[in-house]
Enzyme design. Structure first.
Site, PDB file in Angstrom:
ATOM      1  CG  ASP A 155      12.620   9.422 -75.602  1.00 29.35           C
ATOM      2  OD1 ASP A 155      11.929   8.399 -75.817  1.00 29.35           O
ATOM      3  OD2 ASP A 155      13.840   9.382 -75.389  1.00 29.35           O
ATOM      4  CB  CYS A 168      -2.253   7.019 -82.641  1.00 25.96           C
ATOM      5  SG  CYS A 168      -1.977   6.613 -80.910  1.00 25.96           S
TER       6      CYS A 168
END
Length: 345
Positions: free
Chosen positions: A48, A16
């Site tokens: 989100d 990530c």
């Protein structure tokens, strides 16, 4: 499995940490049109973890996609971690994943066996999550990448967003920090194998058990802590909830070896992007040392859930989670908006 493949050597970024910075992402998306649909409860404009679309009074679809370059050398473990990371977005919304599609890029330096092992790792974690991988898409690229597009389901009235935290909530984190720092140190052969094995097991652990426990309690907000770091994801929760989040550094779980590595300067580039994005919204206690700050901004891969739970349920949920997994702690609390969105104590 071939011992010659070193997956991390085939990629310039890891896990990530390869994500486009949150600040840049906001700019890239700022001028794009947003189509209104009353059934779309959560779209990309909400920052989100996944989108949510209502099908009927009892069912909403949770949809997400996540993939990244290798963060480990073992192809099978890479597949497991990438799958866990993608499935986590559905868990963070309170949903249950059910269908998935592979998304994969293959380097010409990968063997046939290595490609199969990546896929095998993904299938293993999908199977553990009771999720069916029903197909996918694969292309050639200079660097290998792998992940999943995941479809899950949730009751429309039980969707957990990253913007519902309320004053008085306690904040629970379900996995320790330090992934990005330690994997950066591992590239320089400075992290002990025993430490990395512990870290790999953490990244390959589904957030399913945490999700299954938390939905039994009064949860106001949830997100998973990944590339934008604890600070980045906490800021998005605080800003979306129009509250202040207080993080207590004495309570935050982290791999203690990461402190030493951060102090030596083994901090991934993504941590600096995260700092640039958030630092103007932070009030620091002067006693917080720089290595701890680096850990807070460290991009996580397949990180834990950050849960805003009603104070009355906090200790019961904490006990239930701690009985199932290591590294779970209450790390802070939510108040009405004060000087800044994030207050680090």
């Amino acid at each position: 499995m071939s011992e010659d493949i070193k997956m991390t050597k085939l990629a310039s970024c890891a896990g990530c940490g390869a994500k486009v910075g949150a600040g840049m992402l906001v700019k890239l998306l700022s001028d794009l049109p947003v189509r209104y649909d009353e059934r779309l409860l959560v779209g990309y404009d909400k920052s989100d973890d996944a989108c949510v679309y209502v099908v009927d009074d009892d069912t909403a679809i949770v949809q997400t996609l996540d993939f990244f370059p290798p963060i480990v050398d073992d192809p099978r473990l890479f597949g497991q971690i990438a799958a866990c990371n993608a499935l986590s977005d559905v868990y963070a919304m309170g949903g249950e994943p059910k269908l998935a599609l592979n998304i994969m890029t293959i380097s010409n330096e990968m063997t046939h066996e290595a490609v199969q092992e990546v896929l095998r790792g993904g299938y293993e974690k999908a199977y553990e999550a009771d999720t069916i991988i029903a197909g996918g898409h694969t292309i050639e690229d200079l660097e290998p990448k792998y992940g999943l597009s995941v479809t899950g389901f949730v009751h429309p009235k039980r969707v957990l967003k990253n913007s519902g935290a309320k004053p008085g909530d306690a904040l629970i984190l379900t996995k320790p920090l330090g992934v990005g720092i330690l994997t950066t140190a591992a590239k320089a052969d400075l992290a002990e194998n025993s430490i990395m094995q512990k870290l790999y097991a953490q990244m390959a652990r589904l957030n399913r058990a945490a999700r299954d426990s938390m939905v039994k309690y009064e949860i106001h907000s949830c997100t998973d802590v990944t590339g934008f770091s604890l600070m980045g994801h906490s800021y998005e929760m605080a800003a979306g909830s129009e509250c202040s989040i207080h993080l207590q550094t004495s309570e935050i779980p982290y791999h203690h070896e990461a402190w030493e590595m951060a102090d030596m300067g083994f901090v991934p580039a993504g941590a600096y992007r995260n700092r640039d994005y958030v630092e103007h919204h932070v009030k620091w206690d002067k006693a917080v040392p720089r290595p701890m700050q680096d850990i807070l901004f460290d991009p996580q891969t397949s990180g834990g859930l950050l849960i805003a739970v009603a104070e009355r349920d906090a200790q019961t949920l904490l006990s239930e989670l701690q009985a199932q997994m290591d590294g779970v702690k209450i790390i802070g609390y939510v108040t009405e908006l004060k000087d800044q969105e994030l207050i680090i104590e």
